[in-house]
Design a protein around this motif. Structure first.
Motif, PDB file in Angstrom:
ATOM      1  N   MET A 186       0.830  -1.211   0.000  1.00 30.99           N
ATOM      2  CA  MET A 186       0.000   0.000   0.000  1.00 30.99           C
ATOM      3  C   MET A 186       0.863   1.259   0.000  1.00 30.99           C
ATOM      4  SD  MET A 186      -2.862   1.671   0.112  1.00 30.99           S
ATOM      5  CE  MET A 186      -4.165   0.522   0.524  1.00 30.99           C
ATOM      6  N   MET A 187       1.888   1.288   0.916  1.00 28.13           N
ATOM      7  CA  MET A 187       2.731   2.477   1.011  1.00 28.13           C
ATOM      8  C   MET A 187       3.505   2.717  -0.286  1.00 28.13           C
ATOM      9  SD  MET A 187       3.570   5.043   2.779  1.00 28.13           S
ATOM     10  CE  MET A 187       2.783   4.550   4.312  1.00 28.13           C
ATOM     11  N   LEU A 188       4.024   1.640  -0.881  1.00 25.15           N
ATOM     12  CA  LEU A 188       4.765   1.773  -2.136  1.00 25.15           C
ATOM     13  C   LEU A 188       3.870   2.331  -3.229  1.00 25.15           C
ATOM     14  CD1 LEU A 188       7.284   1.318  -3.839  1.00 25.15           C
ATOM     15  CD2 LEU A 188       6.512  -1.042  -4.219  1.00 25.15           C
ATOM     16  N   ARG A 189       2.646   1.843  -3.288  1.00 25.72           N
ATOM     17  CA  ARG A 189       1.713   2.320  -4.312  1.00 25.72           C
ATOM     18  C   ARG A 189       1.368   3.794  -4.101  1.00 25.72           C
ATOM     19  NH1 ARG A 189      -3.797  -0.926  -5.007  1.00 25.72           N
ATOM     20  NH2 ARG A 189      -4.213   0.126  -3.012  1.00 25.72           N
ATOM     21  N   LEU A 190       1.139   4.172  -2.846  1.00 26.38           N
ATOM     22  CA  LEU A 190       0.843   5.576  -2.550  1.00 26.38           C
ATOM     23  C   LEU A 190       2.023   6.477  -2.901  1.00 26.38           C
ATOM     24  CD1 LEU A 190      -0.988   5.310   0.891  1.00 26.38           C
ATOM     25  CD2 LEU A 190      -1.995   5.994  -1.300  1.00 26.38           C
ATOM     26  N   TRP A 191       3.232   6.025  -2.567  1.00 27.77           N
ATOM     27  CA  TRP A 191       4.439   6.812  -2.867  1.00 27.77           C
ATOM     28  C   TRP A 191       4.600   7.011  -4.369  1.00 27.77           C
ATOM     29  CZ3 TRP A 191       9.350   4.261  -4.433  1.00 27.77           C
ATOM     30  CH2 TRP A 191      10.372   5.196  -4.643  1.00 27.77           C
ATOM     31  N   LEU A 192       4.433   5.923  -5.140  1.00 30.29           N
ATOM     32  CA  LEU A 192       4.555   6.031  -6.599  1.00 30.29           C
ATOM     33  C   LEU A 192       3.461   6.918  -7.178  1.00 30.29           C
ATOM     34  CD1 LEU A 192       5.451   2.330  -7.511  1.00 30.29           C
ATOM     35  CD2 LEU A 192       6.982   4.303  -7.426  1.00 30.29           C
ATOM     36  N   LEU A 193       2.278   6.852  -6.579  1.00 30.05           N
ATOM     37  CA  LEU A 193       1.186   7.710  -7.038  1.00 30.05           C
ATOM     38  C   LEU A 193       1.492   9.180  -6.788  1.00 30.05           C
ATOM     39  CD1 LEU A 193      -1.656   7.960  -8.198  1.00 30.05           C
ATOM     40  CD2 LEU A 193      -2.566   7.673  -5.871  1.00 30.05           C
ATOM     41  N   GLU A 194       2.075   9.482  -5.621  1.00 32.10           N
ATOM     42  CA  GLU A 194       2.458  10.863  -5.315  1.00 32.10           C
ATOM     43  C   GLU A 194       3.504  11.370  -6.304  1.00 32.10           C
ATOM     44  OE1 GLU A 194       1.189  13.004  -3.229  1.00 32.10           O
ATOM     45  OE2 GLU A 194      -0.287  11.537  -2.548  1.00 32.10           O
ATOM     46  N   LEU A 195       4.499  10.551  -6.594  1.00 27.54           N
ATOM     47  CA  LEU A 195       5.529  10.951  -7.555  1.00 27.54           C
ATOM     48  C   LEU A 195       4.923  11.178  -8.940  1.00 27.54           C
ATOM     49  CD1 LEU A 195       8.538   8.637  -6.614  1.00 27.54           C
ATOM     50  CD2 LEU A 195       8.263  11.074  -6.129  1.00 27.54           C
ATOM     51  N   LYS A 196       4.004  10.321  -9.315  1.00 21.40           N
ATOM     52  CA  LYS A 196       3.359  10.466 -10.614  1.00 21.40           C
ATOM     53  C   LYS A 196       2.619  11.785 -10.715  1.00 21.40           C
ATOM     54  CE  LYS A 196       0.120   8.143 -13.756  1.00 21.40           C
ATOM     55  NZ  LYS A 196      -0.780   6.964 -13.934  1.00 21.40           N
ATOM     56  N   LYS A 197       1.916  12.148  -9.637  1.00 21.50           N
ATOM     57  CA  LYS A 197       1.186  13.418  -9.638  1.00 21.50           C
ATOM     58  C   LYS A 197       2.142  14.607  -9.713  1.00 21.50           C
ATOM     59  CE  LYS A 197      -1.197  12.487  -5.896  1.00 21.50           C
ATOM     60  NZ  LYS A 197      -2.142  12.633  -4.763  1.00 21.50           N
ATOM     61  N   ILE A 198       3.264  14.508  -9.017  1.00 18.92           N
ATOM     62  CA  ILE A 198       4.240  15.611  -9.017  1.00 18.92           C
ATOM     63  C   ILE A 198       4.854  15.798 -10.397  1.00 18.92           C
ATOM     64  CG2 ILE A 198       6.478  16.349  -8.126  1.00 18.92           C
ATOM     65  CD1 ILE A 198       5.709  14.919  -5.496  1.00 18.92           C
ATOM     66  N   LYS A 235       3.703  14.856 -13.189  1.00 25.11           N
ATOM     67  CA  LYS A 235       2.705  15.137 -14.207  1.00 25.11           C
ATOM     68  C   LYS A 235       2.410  16.622 -14.307  1.00 25.11           C
ATOM     69  CE  LYS A 235      -1.895  13.621 -15.712  1.00 25.11           C
ATOM     70  NZ  LYS A 235      -3.086  12.784 -15.371  1.00 25.11           N
ATOM     71  N   GLY A 236       2.582  17.341 -13.190  1.00 27.93           N
ATOM     72  CA  GLY A 236       2.309  18.775 -13.192  1.00 27.93           C
ATOM     73  C   GLY A 236       3.486  19.599 -13.695  1.00 27.93           C
ATOM     74  N   LYS A 237       3.223  20.874 -13.931  1.00 29.02           N
ATOM     75  CA  LYS A 237       4.249  21.776 -14.449  1.00 29.02           C
ATOM     76  C   LYS A 237       5.027  22.488 -13.348  1.00 29.02           C
ATOM     77  CE  LYS A 237       1.541  22.761 -18.629  1.00 29.02           C
ATOM     78  NZ  LYS A 237       0.882  23.836 -19.436  1.00 29.02           N
ATOM     79  N   SER A 238       4.467  22.529 -12.157  1.00 24.83           N
ATOM     80  CA  SER A 238       5.081  23.312 -11.077  1.00 24.83           C
ATOM     81  C   SER A 238       6.476  22.818 -10.734  1.00 24.83           C
ATOM     82  CB  SER A 238       4.191  23.266  -9.830  1.00 24.83           C
ATOM     83  OG  SER A 238       2.902  23.745 -10.105  1.00 24.83           O
ATOM     84  N   PHE A 239       6.636  21.503 -10.645  1.00 24.52           N
ATOM     85  CA  PHE A 239       7.939  20.946 -10.283  1.00 24.52           C
ATOM     86  C   PHE A 239       9.008  21.353 -11.286  1.00 24.52           C
ATOM     87  CE2 PHE A 239      10.977  17.470 -11.073  1.00 24.52           C
ATOM     88  CZ  PHE A 239      11.703  17.545  -9.887  1.00 24.52           C
ATOM     89  N   TYR A 240       8.696  21.281 -12.557  1.00 28.34           N
ATOM     90  CA  TYR A 240       9.671  21.608 -13.595  1.00 28.34           C
ATOM     91  C   TYR A 240       9.990  23.099 -13.605  1.00 28.34           C
ATOM     92  CZ  TYR A 240       8.370  16.935 -15.098  1.00 28.34           C
ATOM     93  OH  TYR A 240       8.129  15.587 -15.111  1.00 28.34           O
ATOM     94  N   LEU A 241       9.000  23.923 -13.337  1.00 28.51           N
ATOM     95  CA  LEU A 241       9.240  25.364 -13.294  1.00 28.51           C
ATOM     96  C   LEU A 241      10.152  25.724 -12.130  1.00 28.51           C
ATOM     97  CD1 LEU A 241       8.686  28.213 -14.311  1.00 28.51           C
ATOM     98  CD2 LEU A 241       6.623  28.248 -12.883  1.00 28.51           C
ATOM     99  N   VAL A 242       9.858  25.172 -10.945  1.00 33.14           N
ATOM    100  CA  VAL A 242      10.686  25.444  -9.768  1.00 33.14           C
ATOM    101  C   VAL A 242      12.105  24.937  -9.982  1.00 33.14           C
ATOM    102  CG1 VAL A 242      11.016  24.891  -7.326  1.00 33.14           C
ATOM    103  CG2 VAL A 242       8.743  25.467  -8.175  1.00 33.14           C
ATOM    104  N   THR A 243      12.250  23.744 -10.551  1.00 33.15           N
ATOM    105  CA  THR A 243      13.575  23.175 -10.809  1.00 33.15           C
ATOM    106  C   THR A 243      14.360  24.032 -11.794  1.00 33.15           C
ATOM    107  OG1 THR A 243      12.718  20.939 -10.427  1.00 33.15           O
ATOM    108  CG2 THR A 243      14.817  21.123 -11.583  1.00 33.15           C
ATOM    109  N   LEU A 244      13.688  24.477 -12.848  1.00 31.76           N
ATOM    110  CA  LEU A 244      14.346  25.319 -13.853  1.00 31.76           C
ATOM    111  C   LEU A 244      14.834  26.622 -13.233  1.00 31.76           C
ATOM    112  CD1 LEU A 244      15.116  25.781 -16.815  1.00 31.76           C
ATOM    113  CD2 LEU A 244      12.836  26.747 -17.173  1.00 31.76           C
TER     114      LEU A 244
END
Length: 334
Positions: free
Chosen positions: A1-13, A15-24
């Motif tokens: 369950m925890m592994l699935r939730l963790w992978l789901l959180e990463l997928k959501k991150i 998938k969005g544009k905010s992470f890439y903008l902040v990193t850039l």
């Protein structure tokens, strides 16, 4: 369950544009702050060369000035007089002094880029100048990960599907740790490339000394700093339960107070803020970057590395416990 939730959180991150903008933006600031040590290095080389030329010129002056600091330890000047019994210059002895001057001052130039010196490769790749504004980006990411899902009843929907609140928060903290690890890796690679380019631009006599230990120190300090301030962003996001107020508060705290909490204060000051600086999270990272990267002479102004790490971990633990407790009793809007 925890592994699935963790992978789901990463997928959501990802998938969005905010992470890439902040990193850039973080990479852009890193490149800007680390660029251009060549002019200052060249200035010091020119100044040292000028001193050497002045010393050599003084050998030919009527008063026969000799710069003792340039002579090797134990050198017997009586064996190499500048003038003979008739008062005439002895060219061979003058050349001996000239050679010693050249070796001495060239040694000073070489020392500028020696391992551990101001212009060594390890020093040039240290991203110390970006550290004061790094909390801004880390806090923003923490707010995004933990606060965005208050909108639209996303949290309520997830909990309604049987996911425990504590498990959901742990998955988000694991996601934040993964982001911190990823960003630390990207920043170290970027710093390595920029540091190498900066060192090569100096045209130093010796090749760069790449110290794996120094690189690892930069790596784990960046990871710990990024994760700590991401968790702090998570605290704000959970406490305010809305992304916009949390982002505003996070940016104000991280940006406006970063000079106080990261690089601005030490107990060596004589004001009230300096007195309370050891209680802040930033002071511990201030200590780590100065003691591990900058080799500061004022070691008494900073907390030792083991204590600084311990205090940072204590802050992280307390903040995680607060988020778990706060979210566990939070009323989730539909």
């Amino acid at each position: 369950m925890m592994l699935r939730l963790w992978l789901l959180e990463l997928k959501k991150i990802f998938k969005g544009k905010s992470f890439y903008l902040v990193t850039l933006l973080l990479l852009l600031f890193t490149v800007i702050t680390m660029a251009g040590p060549g002019d200052y290095y060249e200035h010091q080389v020119i100044a040292t060369t000028d001193r050497m030329n002045e010393a050599i010129a003084a050998l030919g002056a009527d008063y026969d000035l000799v710069y003792s600091e340039a002579l090797p330890a134990g050198f017997d000047r009586s064996r190499y007089p500048l003038r003979d019994e008739s008062g005439n210059k002895i060219p061979g002895n003058v050349e001996v002094y000239q050679q010693m001057y050249q070796e001495y001052y060239q040694g000073q130039i070489d020392a500028l880029t020696a391992d551990g010196a101001e212009f060594s490769f390890s020093s040039l790749m240290s991203p110390g100048k970006i550290v004061p504004i790094m909390p801004v980006f880390a806090v923003i990411l923490g707010v995004i990960v933990l606060a965005m899902e208050y909108n639209g009843g996303v949290y309520r929907l997830i909990i309604g599907r049987g996911v425990k609140r504590g498990d959901l928060m742990w998955a988000k903290f694991l996601a934040l740790a993964s982001l911190a690890l990823l960003l630390a890796t990207v920043l170290v690679i970027t710093s390595f490339i920029i540091g190498l380019a900066n060192y090569n631009s100096l045209a130093a006599a010796q090749p760069p000394v790449i110290d794996p230990g120094a690189v690892f120190e930069i790596y784990w300090v960046l990871f710990l700093l990024l994760f700590a301030y991401m968790v702090f962003g998570g605290v704000l996001g959970t406490l305010l339960a809305s992304p916009v107020p949390a982002l505003v508060a996070g940016v104000v705290i991280a940006f406006m107070l970063s000079q106080f909490f990261v690089y601005g204060l030490t107990p060596c000051g004589d004001d009230m803020l300096s007195a309370i600086s050891p209680l802040t999270l930033g002071y511990n990272f201030n200590s780590l970057t100065h003691l591990l990267w900058d080799s500061s002479d004022k070691v008494e102004c900073y907390r030792s590395v083991p204590w600084a790490v311990g205090m940072a971990l204590a802050y992280i633990t307390v903040m995680i416990m607060f988020v778990q407790a706060n979210f566990g009793h939070k009323e989730l809007k539909s």
